[in-house]
Design an enzyme around this catalytic site. Structure first.
Site, PDB file in Angstrom:
ATOM      1  N   GLN A 220       0.817  -1.204   0.000  1.00  0.00           N
ATOM      2  CA  GLN A 220       0.000   0.000   0.000  1.00  0.00           C
ATOM      3  C   GLN A 220       0.857   1.263   0.000  1.00  0.00           C
ATOM      4  O   GLN A 220       0.328   2.365  -0.159  1.00  0.00           O
ATOM      5  CB  GLN A 220      -0.926   0.009   1.220  1.00  0.00           C
ATOM      6  CG  GLN A 220      -1.952  -1.092   1.214  1.00  0.00           C
ATOM      7  CD  GLN A 220      -2.858  -1.069   2.431  1.00  0.00           C
ATOM      8  OE1 GLN A 220      -3.057  -2.073   3.080  1.00  0.00           O
ATOM      9  NE2 GLN A 220      -3.433   0.084   2.761  1.00  0.00           N
ATOM     10  N   ARG A 366      -9.659   0.047   7.731  1.00  0.00           N
ATOM     11  CA  ARG A 366     -10.863   0.754   7.286  1.00  0.00           C
ATOM     12  C   ARG A 366     -11.177   1.960   8.164  1.00  0.00           C
ATOM     13  O   ARG A 366     -12.328   2.223   8.503  1.00  0.00           O
ATOM     14  CB  ARG A 366     -12.058  -0.190   7.254  1.00  0.00           C
ATOM     15  CG  ARG A 366     -12.212  -0.926   5.931  1.00  0.00           C
ATOM     16  CD  ARG A 366     -13.576  -1.589   5.823  1.00  0.00           C
ATOM     17  NE  ARG A 366     -13.791  -2.178   4.521  1.00  0.00           N
ATOM     18  CZ  ARG A 366     -14.358  -1.554   3.497  1.00  0.00           C
ATOM     19  NH1 ARG A 366     -14.718  -0.300   3.625  1.00  0.00           N
ATOM     20  NH2 ARG A 366     -14.556  -2.173   2.356  1.00  0.00           N
ATOM     21  N   CYS A 367     -10.125   2.674   8.552  1.00  0.00           N
ATOM     22  CA  CYS A 367     -10.308   3.896   9.335  1.00  0.00           C
ATOM     23  C   CYS A 367      -8.952   4.563   9.406  1.00  0.00           C
ATOM     24  O   CYS A 367      -7.968   4.067   8.875  1.00  0.00           O
ATOM     25  CB  CYS A 367     -10.816   3.601  10.740  1.00  0.00           C
ATOM     26  SG  CYS A 367      -9.587   2.818  11.799  1.00  0.00           S
ATOM     27  N   GLU A 736     -13.789   5.878   5.601  1.00  0.00           N
ATOM     28  CA  GLU A 736     -14.273   4.585   6.088  1.00  0.00           C
ATOM     29  C   GLU A 736     -15.051   4.753   7.387  1.00  0.00           C
ATOM     30  O   GLU A 736     -14.951   3.973   8.318  1.00  0.00           O
ATOM     31  CB  GLU A 736     -13.108   3.609   6.283  1.00  0.00           C
ATOM     32  CG  GLU A 736     -12.336   3.307   5.010  1.00  0.00           C
ATOM     33  CD  GLU A 736     -13.168   2.612   3.946  1.00  0.00           C
ATOM     34  OE1 GLU A 736     -14.354   2.375   4.177  1.00  0.00           O
ATOM     35  OE2 GLU A 736     -12.633   2.327   2.884  1.00  0.00           O
TER      36      GLU A 736
END
Length: 782
Positions: A220, A366-367, A736
């Site tokens: 990523q 997801r945050c 998210e």
């Protein structure tokens, strides 16, 4: 040349460009990479959570036909590669040498002609372990007589990693002393796992002739990984190329550097052939970056109907190595956001981290960094406070929200919120749910023996970690970049320092350029993930792509538009200040027929320039944000509990998000749906836990349950739009938020169903047996 009349920039639901290859099975993932002469690697993992290594005998494995090499920690140590730095500034064993510190830790590696031989050869490696007592909770880890897990570290005489504080302790104590009531909550946000569809892997190819290392990896953050590889392996950074092809989901799991990457690269360097490592599912679940695992105690001081102070103590289970992927200065991530959407004058947060015999690597799942844990705690506290005060939970929130005129708002923990209208978002959610009518229906249902619960969560996130002087990872400032080149025919290439894992970057970032330059998205090629061909950036995680790289894209587009204005003025024989701009076209003010398109200007940039102007229409911008952005919203859910079984079912789920300006509404909605599904999964079923010996319970999808379409409820979504005042296009990022807000909303809904019987505390995941126990304790079941 004529520009397209339908450009479709920001605000349009343009179909995702990248889907054309994905739905046809034409994506290119790491496991699709096959190179001439390529070897395959498998890792031997420890069955023990804590044990000394007496000896490792690899002779039988090495003698197996097809095995090229067997690598141990001792061999890695000979090359200075036994340990590697983590993103949090700690050290982590590449292959264990002295002892293993969690079940699943990498102990040895086999490199063979094919993956089957490599896997078989693992069975031939004999490791003599001397088991040690396992420490499986941070509370036990900090006991005076606890075995020291990191005994190899000089000066490390306990399992404590850090102590961190934020806020004003004295002001908080004064407010508590003057409070009418104190509401407390002790809770644990359990360990869960991102579980991306694609596990981790790499293909390392160190060319013995040139010394150039090309590493295809599930990354990523390819540029940051290149720098870390240079530091770990001692290779010149310009001789390292990281290629991150299509990624089958990341969710933070593919931010850390894992031992498999390092061992495969070292093996390729030593053997002189490419080496592929493809992780299996159990390896991914048992050893790679987890999320959450925060033990929290919160106390809320209330005077009248106002929250006056917040006091929080948290204890973080960081596993065997402190490998959290988060800003270096933020030992507990961005947990400072724990004051949430509320105007709380005073707050004091104390955090401690501990080593345990579990896998390391808390990630921004997801945050943003640890925002979910913070949001969960404050929303649970606020809901409980409303119950204890006898006030409707929605009304209690309304009375304590930060008001729109207070922005920019500095929280009691030091964050400066950019903009918001929290009451508006909550009211929209309540109206969509039909809140008042449901409260009446709930009372009637209770009289009939039915248990209905209504849960709320109003959240504020902090995303786009940036402002480089305050936020870095491994010493690298958290800016990001965009390089834009417009060709003579008006087509463009945009290169980014971030990396998509399914967010639709190839579409949304093209739309930003389309908005600023008037070039249709179809004519813009977005490229990411190759460090040889993209500008340096810190990557995609913690919802930072749009807040940082999106801003860089807008800024470089505007810089090119400024140059284009000069060229257009030359073409039109007018002063630049006399030109007007409309989508894709400059024209002389007052004479709309006298104009040139951006395509005309692009050709002129290479053929007909003003004297003294440099040719070309291209540039790069590195964006260092002045502040982070603060998306927000409210989620409201209705659940029904079966008092005979403890099972609960969501009947309605309403999600109202404010992420500032939405670039592509369709993609935003897809992101929110994914987060809502995951938020439901965390609340209902996802859990990785450990027995007393440190054995991981949740190392496969039979034990670690993920929501499918069968369990996932339907979602009703809406929005408010409050632009960020400091972001070039007003975007805050999706953030998210669904995973941030919805777990608390579900838990609050279940508690709301039981609230009249005094239930105030229940822990995730809300399995039917846990809810059944709460029903029994509340006298609602036998």
């Amino acid at each position: 040349m004529e520009a397209s009349t339908e450009i479709r920039g920001i605000g349009h639901s343009v179909k995702r460009k990248e889907d054309a290859r994905f739905i046809r099975g034409r994506g290119t993932y790491v496991d699709d990479i096959t190179l001439p002469g390529m070897l395959h690697m498998e890792l031997l993992r420890s069955p023990f959570a804590h044990a000394r290594i007496r000896s490792i005998d690899t002779s039988a494995a090495a003698a197996l036909p097809g095995v090229v090499a067997v690598v141990t920690g001792e061999l890695m140590a000979e090359h200075g590669l036994a340990w590697m730095p983590t993103l949090s500034g700690d050290t982590q064993a590449v292959l264990a040498t002295d002892k293993v510190r969690f079940q699943g830790q990498e102990v040895a590696a086999v490199i063979a002609d094919d993956p089957y031989t490599a896997k078989d050869a693992l069975e031939y490696i004999e490791v003599d372990y001397d088991p040690l007592p396992a420490v499986t909770t941070p509370q036990a880890a900090l006991e005076p007589d606890a075995p020291v897990i990191r005994d190899e570290k000089e000066g490390q005489d306990s399992n404590r990693i850090y102590h961190w504080e934020s806020g004003d302790a004295d002001a908080t104590e004064r407010a508590f002393a003057e409070a009418d009531q104190v509401v407390s909550l002790e809770t644990h946000y359990p360990r869960c796992h991102p579980a991306p569809l694609e596990c981790c892997g790499c293909v390392a190819d160190v060319n013995p002739a040139t010394g150039k290392a090309t590493i295809y990896m599930t990354s990523q953050a390819p540029h940051a990984h290149r720098t870390l590889f240079a530091l770990v392996a001692g290779l010149p950074e310009h001789q390292i190329r990281i290629v991150s092809p299509d990624i089958g989901g990341g969710f933070g799991n593919k931010v850390p550097i894992y031992p498999g990457y390092v061992v495969a690269t070292a093996a390729s360097l030593l053997i002189g052939r490419p080496v592929k490592w493809s992780e299996d599912r159990s390896g991914n679940l048992i050893s790679t970056g987890f999320a959450r695992d925060y033990h929290m105690r919160g106390e809320l001081a209330v005077k009248g109907d106002r929250m006056t102070a917040l006091r929080v103590k948290l204890l973080s289970d960081n596993g065997a190595f402190f490998a959290d992927a988060q800003p270096s200065k933020c030992k507990a991530g961005l947990f400072h956001i724990v004051t949430g959407s509320y105007d709380i004058p005073a707050a004091h947060v104390v955090g401690d981290g501990a080593y345990t015999n579990k896998a390391p690597g808390g990630v921004a799942y997801r945050c943003s960094f640890r925002v979910t844990e913070a949001s969960y705690l404050i929303e649970r506290l606020v809901q409980n406070a409303a119950y204890e005060l006898g006030v409707d939970p929605a009304e209690f929130r309304r009375r304590n929200f930060i008001s729109p005129e207070q922005f920019p708002y500095k929280s009691a923990t030091g964050f400066v919120y950019d903009s918001g209208d929290y009451e508006k978002a909550m009211q929209l959610a309540l109206d969509r749910l039909g809140y008042d009518d449901l409260r009446r229906e709930q009372a009637e249902a209770r009289d009939q023996g039915r248990l209905l619960g209504i849960g709320l969560a109003s959240f504020t996130e902090v995303v786009g970690a940036g402002k480089g002087k305050d936020y870095d990872i491994a010493g690298l400032r958290m800016f990001d970049s965009a390089e834009l080149r417009v060709h003579p025919t008006g087509k463009a290439v945009l290169k980014l320092g971030v990396r998509s894992q399914g967010q639709g970057h190839e579409t949304t970032f093209a739309q930003i350029v389309a908005e600023e330059l008037g070039i249709p998205p179809e004519d813009i090629d977005v490229q990411e993930g190759d460090t040889d061909h993209t500008p340096y950036g810190l990557g995609t995680y913690a919802s930072r792509s749009t807040p940082v790289a999106g801003a860089a894209t807008a800024v470089i587009s505007r810089k090119l538009r400024d140059k284009a204005r000069e060229i257009a003025a030359h073409k039109l024989e007018a002063a630049p200040e006399d030109l007007e701009w409309e989508a894709g076209r400059f024209f002389v003010r007052g004479s709309p027929d006298q104009g040139v398109t951006i395509q005309d200007v692009a050709f002129a940039a290479y053929s007909d320039l003003p004297d003294g102007m440099e040719a070309g229409l291209e540039g790069v911008h590195y964006y260092d944000p002045p502040n982070m952005t603060y998306p927000f919203g409210t989620y409201a859910v209705l659940v029904e509990i079966d008092s005979g079984t403890g099972q609960w079912k969501p009947l309605r789920v309403v999600a109202v998000d404010d992420c500032g300006v939405r670039i592509n509404p369709m993609i935003v909605e897809g992101q929110i749906m994914g987060g809502l599904t995951e938020g439901y999964g965390i609340a209902a079923m996802e859990l990785i836990t450990f027995d007393d010996e440190g054995n991981c319970i949740g190392a496969n999808f039979m034990d670690y349950l993920l929501p499918t379409s069968w369990e996932t409820p339907s979602f009703e979504m809406d929005e408010t739009v409050t632009p960020s005042p400091h972001h070039p296009i007003g975007a805050k990022g999706v953030g998210e938020s669904a995973t941030v807000g919805s777990p608390a909303a579900y838990v609050n809904a279940v508690i709301d169903a039981l609230a009249h019987a005094g239930v105030r505390n229940i822990e995730m995941p809300l399995t039917s047996d846990r809810v059944w126990e709460a029903l029994v304790q509340a006298g609602l079941a036998e």
